[in-house]
Design a protein around this motif. Structure first.
Motif, PDB file in Angstrom:
ATOM      1  N   LEU A  86     -48.244  16.063  66.914  1.00 46.74           N
ATOM      2  CA  LEU A  86     -47.941  16.522  65.566  1.00 46.74           C
ATOM      3  C   LEU A  86     -46.751  17.475  65.594  1.00 46.74           C
ATOM      4  N   GLU A  87     -45.864  17.341  64.622  1.00 46.96           N
ATOM      5  CA  GLU A  87     -44.709  18.223  64.525  1.00 46.96           C
ATOM      6  C   GLU A  87     -45.141  19.618  64.071  1.00 46.96           C
ATOM      7  N   GLU A  90     -45.675  19.907  60.393  1.00 42.38           N
ATOM      8  CA  GLU A  90     -46.858  19.137  60.003  1.00 42.38           C
ATOM      9  C   GLU A  90     -48.136  19.901  60.330  1.00 42.38           C
ATOM     10  N   THR A  93     -49.563  22.299  57.773  1.00 41.94           N
ATOM     11  CA  THR A  93     -50.181  21.770  56.550  1.00 41.94           C
ATOM     12  C   THR A  93     -51.688  21.616  56.688  1.00 41.94           C
ATOM     13  N   CYS A 168     -55.386  18.208  55.879  1.00 38.75           N
ATOM     14  CA  CYS A 168     -54.087  18.374  55.222  1.00 38.75           C
ATOM     15  C   CYS A 168     -53.975  17.571  53.932  1.00 38.75           C
ATOM     16  N   ARG A 172     -56.678  11.978  57.599  1.00 36.59           N
ATOM     17  CA  ARG A 172     -56.605  12.299  59.021  1.00 36.59           C
ATOM     18  C   ARG A 172     -57.479  13.505  59.365  1.00 36.59           C
ATOM     19  N   TRP A 187     -54.884  13.186  66.079  1.00 34.30           N
ATOM     20  CA  TRP A 187     -55.719  12.985  64.901  1.00 34.30           C
ATOM     21  C   TRP A 187     -56.334  11.592  64.933  1.00 34.30           C
TER      22      TRP A 187
END
Length: 208
Positions: A86-87, A90, A93, A168, A172, A187
């Motif tokens: 995950l970035e 991201e 969130t 988020c 996911r 996720w």
């Protein structure tokens, strides 16, 4: 010194060795001082050194407000460093779901933690119903990272865990598992069961 207090000291020392004060933008002494009052909470808990089987640990120290890519990278299995797909943006969130109240402050204690192997091959959405129905709470991303940081032995092959308390707004569900012998924060879909993935849960959060 009780076993529980020795464990609190070990966890705090480990965070310092991993560079958490710098991540928090604080000196080592300020970082320690900010979390030190939680030691008294542990001292007052008769259950703070009671383990209930291989899936359970009594407590974990959870530092807050830190970049999740960086904290994930500080998890490890042996010499294998953790990572996430995950970035950074991201990851921000993902927030606590309704009904999960995370204490304010630089950190808090999560008590009575179970990695949730009873939920292997159970969908996250069904596991959440059972966990909350039992009066317990699922874990957030930060709590899962803290657990694997403090106790990497709790992330086990075919007994990994979802973190149902962080979402988020889509379907996911974040989870921690082992990939190429490393801790991985990724996720899975809310409606998909996995034979190797349970859902971690805990009894209580206590802040400063």
């Amino acid at each position: 010194m009780s076993d529980a207090l020795a464990e609190f000291d070990r966890q705090l020392d480990h965070l310092v060795r991993l560079g958490y004060p710098a991540l928090a933008g604080r000196s080592e002494s300020a970082f320690r001082d900010g979390l030190a009052p939680l030691r008294d909470v542990v001292a007052a808990r008769p259950d703070a050194d009671v383990e209930r089987g291989e899936d359970h640990i009594p407590f974990v120290l959870v530092p807050t407000g830190l970049p999740r890519q960086e904290t994930t990278a500080r998890t490890a299995l042996g010499k294998q460093q953790g990572f996430t797909v995950l970035e950074a943006g991201e990851l921000t969130t993902f927030r606590p779901i309704e009904g999960v109240d995370v204490p304010d402050g630089p950190g808090y204690l999560l008590f009575d933690i179970d990695t949730g192997t009873e939920f292997l091959n159970v969908t996250p959405q069904d596991a959440l119903v059972k966990i909350t129905g039992d009066g317990r709470s699922p874990l957030t991303i930060d709590e899962g990272i803290a657990l694997v940081t403090a106790r990497p032995d709790m992330l086990r092959k075919n007994k990994c865990f979802s973190l149902l308390a962080s979402r988020c707004g889509d379907k996911r569900v974040p989870a921690l598992w082992i990939s190429d012998r490393k801790p991985k924060l990724g996720w899975c879909w809310n409606g998909n069961p996995h034979t190797w993935l349970g859902s971690a849960h805990a009894g209580e959060r206590v802040g400063l």
